[in-house]
Design an enzyme around this catalytic site. Structure first.
Site, mmCIF file in Angstrom:
data_model
loop_
_atom_site.group_PDB
_atom_site.id
_atom_site.type_symbol
_atom_site.label_atom_id
_atom_site.label_comp_id
_atom_site.label_asym_id
_atom_site.label_seq_id
_atom_site.Cartn_x
_atom_site.Cartn_y
_atom_site.Cartn_z
ATOM 1 N N ASP A 75 -0.083 1.148 -12.469
ATOM 2 C CA ASP A 75 0.711 1.596 -11.320
ATOM 3 C C ASP A 75 1.346 2.937 -11.669
ATOM 4 O OD1 ASP A 75 2.235 -0.093 -8.748
ATOM 5 O OD2 ASP A 75 3.026 1.851 -9.401
ATOM 6 N N ASN A 97 2.333 -8.300 -2.207
ATOM 7 C CA ASN A 97 3.171 -8.138 -1.022
ATOM 8 C C ASN A 97 2.293 -8.141 0.221
ATOM 9 O OD1 ASN A 97 5.529 -7.794 -2.606
ATOM 10 N ND2 ASN A 97 5.002 -5.651 -2.947
ATOM 11 N N GLN A 138 5.123 -4.213 1.217
ATOM 12 C CA GLN A 138 3.784 -3.636 1.056
ATOM 13 C C GLN A 138 3.789 -2.193 1.550
ATOM 14 O OE1 GLN A 138 0.581 -5.754 3.044
ATOM 15 N NE2 GLN A 138 -0.995 -4.596 1.955
ATOM 16 N N HIS A 198 -4.051 -5.749 -3.211
ATOM 17 C CA HIS A 198 -3.824 -5.536 -4.644
ATOM 18 C C HIS A 198 -2.786 -6.540 -5.131
ATOM 19 C CE1 HIS A 198 -0.951 -3.040 -2.439
ATOM 20 N NE2 HIS A 198 -0.122 -3.223 -3.437
ATOM 21 N N HIS A 220 0.028 -7.173 -8.167
ATOM 22 C CA HIS A 220 0.819 -6.538 -9.220
ATOM 23 C C HIS A 220 0.892 -7.477 -10.430
ATOM 24 C CE1 HIS A 220 2.905 -3.457 -6.596
ATOM 25 N NE2 HIS A 220 2.515 -4.310 -5.673
HETATM 26 P P1 AMP Z 1 2.832 -2.327 -2.595
HETATM 27 O O1 AMP Z 1 4.157 -1.653 -2.317
HETATM 28 O O2 AMP Z 1 2.908 -3.747 -2.965
HETATM 29 O O3 AMP Z 1 1.849 -2.016 -1.486
HETATM 30 O O4 AMP Z 1 2.290 -1.630 -3.918
HETATM 31 C C1 AMP Z 1 1.678 -0.375 -3.916
HETATM 32 C C2 AMP Z 1 1.798 0.161 -5.307
HETATM 33 O O5 AMP Z 1 0.818 1.174 -5.449
HETATM 34 C C3 AMP Z 1 3.151 0.796 -5.645
HETATM 35 O O6 AMP Z 1 3.732 0.090 -6.742
HETATM 36 C C4 AMP Z 1 2.814 2.233 -5.981
HETATM 37 O O7 AMP Z 1 3.565 2.742 -7.060
HETATM 38 C C5 AMP Z 1 1.334 2.135 -6.322
HETATM 39 N N1 AMP Z 1 0.553 3.348 -6.112
HETATM 40 C C6 AMP Z 1 0.523 4.125 -5.001
HETATM 41 N N2 AMP Z 1 -0.332 5.147 -5.170
HETATM 42 C C7 AMP Z 1 -0.863 5.004 -6.407
HETATM 43 C C8 AMP Z 1 -1.822 5.740 -7.175
HETATM 44 N N3 AMP Z 1 -2.409 6.860 -6.693
HETATM 45 N N4 AMP Z 1 -2.116 5.312 -8.413
HETATM 46 C C9 AMP Z 1 -1.527 4.200 -8.909
HETATM 47 N N5 AMP Z 1 -0.635 3.449 -8.247
HETATM 48 C C10 AMP Z 1 -0.301 3.853 -7.012
#
Ligand code: AMP
Ligand code: ZN
Length: 133
Positions: A30, A85, A92, A98, A100
């Site tokens: 992440d 999420n 989300q 995805h 975590h």
């Molecule tokens: P969610 O909020 O559960 O949808 O999680 C999305 C996650 O994706 C967040 O923890 C972000 O930090 C992560 N994220 C967004 N863009 C990227 C990226 N380009 N590379 C790695 N992680 C990312």
């Protein structure tokens, strides 16, 4: 071209710090980790979230298990939060399935402490540890 950021990462159009891949999933660090080793296990197929498709979350299970063990062994994690999420109201922000994996370490226990972000996490160093470099 899709505007889904995780589809673009899966396709290799946007860089990521990958640590694992199988037929159904890729896993990468992440970009804004809560704890060292915070990793996302991401469906290769575009599914908006975990409840949208009965089989999609299950298809990630082997990768979740493998990456969870990798994080535990290589980073000496004492435990892990495994979560996904569903919906903006649940937090989300990327609407591509995805999960975590957030490694947890002794001394900062509990689900509330999970949300206190650790600072100065060196993503390149963690990727190197996970890849065995
Ligand atoms: P969610 O909020 O559960 O949808 O999680 C999305 C996650 O994706 C967040 O923890 C972000 O930090 C992560 N994220 C967004 N863009 C990227 C990226 N380009 N590379 C790695 N992680 C990312
Ligand atoms: Zn997508």
């Amino acid at each position: 071209m899709t505007d889904c950021i995780f589809c673009r990462i899966v396709a290799g159009e946007i860089p990521s710090r990958r640590v694992f891949e199988d037929a159904d999933a890729i896993a990468f660090l992440d970009i804004a980790p809560y704890k060292p080793g915070h990793t996302l296990v991401v469906s290769k197929r575009h599914v908006p979230e975990a409840l949208a498709d009965a089989g999609a979350l299950a298809s990630l299970a082997p990768a979740i298990t493998t990456v969870g063990r990798l994080l535990t062994e290589r980073l000496d994690a004492d435990g892990m939060n495994v979560l996904t999420n569903v919906g903006e109201v649940a937090g989300q922000s990327v609407f591509h399935l995805h999960v975590h994996l957030i490694p947890r370490f002794e001394g900062k226990a509990g689900i509330r402490a999970m949300l206190d972000k650790d600072h100065d996490i060196d993503l390149d160093a963690i990727q190197a540890r996970l890849l065995g470099a």
